[in-house]
Design a protein around this motif. Sequence first.
Motif, PDB file in Angstrom:
ATOM      1  N   SER A 241       0.999  -1.696   0.206  1.00 38.42           N
ATOM      2  CA  SER A 241       0.136   0.049   0.067  1.00 38.42           C
ATOM      3  C   SER A 241       0.801   1.314  -0.104  1.00 38.42           C
ATOM      4  N   GLY A 242       1.965   1.315   0.723  1.00 38.32           N
ATOM      5  CA  GLY A 242       2.877   2.573   0.748  1.00 38.32           C
ATOM      6  C   GLY A 242       3.991   2.401  -0.802  1.00 38.32           C
ATOM      7  N   ALA A 243       4.292   3.405  -0.949  1.00 35.34           N
ATOM      8  CA  ALA A 243       5.854   3.745  -1.526  1.00 35.34           C
ATOM      9  C   ALA A 243       6.935   2.477  -2.321  1.00 35.34           C
ATOM     10  N   ARG A 244       7.172   1.948  -1.363  1.00 38.44           N
ATOM     11  CA  ARG A 244       8.351   0.344  -0.960  1.00 38.44           C
ATOM     12  C   ARG A 244       7.063  -1.096  -0.309  1.00 38.44           C
ATOM     13  N   ALA A 245       7.274  -1.691  -0.813  1.00 31.72           N
ATOM     14  CA  ALA A 245       6.810  -2.943  -0.138  1.00 31.72           C
ATOM     15  C   ALA A 245       7.081  -3.647   1.384  1.00 31.72           C
TER      16      ALA A 245
END
Length: 252
Positions: A241-245
């Motif tokens: 869900s964020g910029a990086r898993a």
Amino acid sequence: MNLIAADVGARLGAREVLSGVSCVLETGWTTIVGPNGAGKSTLLRVLAGLLPYQRGTVELDGRPLADWAPRERAVRVAWLAQAGEASADLTVRDTVMLGRLPHLGLLGTAGARDDAAVDAAMDATECRDWQYRRLQQLSGGERQRVLLARALATEAPVLLLDEPTTHLDAPHQVALAKLFRRLGTTHTVVSVLHDLPLALHADRLLVLCGGRVLAHGSHDDPVVHAALVDAFGGAVRIDRSGARAMALPDLG
């Protein structure tokens, strides 16, 4: 400079630890991940030329690894063992200077270039402030940073690092992750990591399970994420869900 393994099989005693492992390791930071007993450290030792393999091939920069003379290989491939060894009586600086041995030989005298390489390595791992302390006076985390500096002082274009963040606190783990990402712009950095959240900050992941490669690809590749979940038997989940898993424990 790259390392290429093709259909590598290796045994420890009667047990087959690697089976048909193939991978291309190029410029960038790659982490090898997988459950205990997956063959991660064995693969790293094979790539370093420290463990014989019974099947397949390993090439360094297009030449079979076995064709490189030991000193030639040592200036191109630096190695950090999971439980690195060094004399407890040596000072930090003397320990890091051992990384220059492939360049100097046993009887060579260190010069300005060697001193500069040692200084740079200690700065990178934040151990220069206590360079004249002896290893026996250091904590486990401090010692680990010194042994990593010894590998960096080699100035090898390929770095093979087995659990480099062992004993380190969170700030120094983050600092090393940032260092590996910087080094990955010009070096081939390959590390074995158990810390999955940290591993997902690498450029690429190689997922091992049962001595076989389940996936090898970018840190944001869904196929790699699915392989991670499978390798750990569903004990982790990947949050994208964020910029990086992020890898998170799955408690059901």
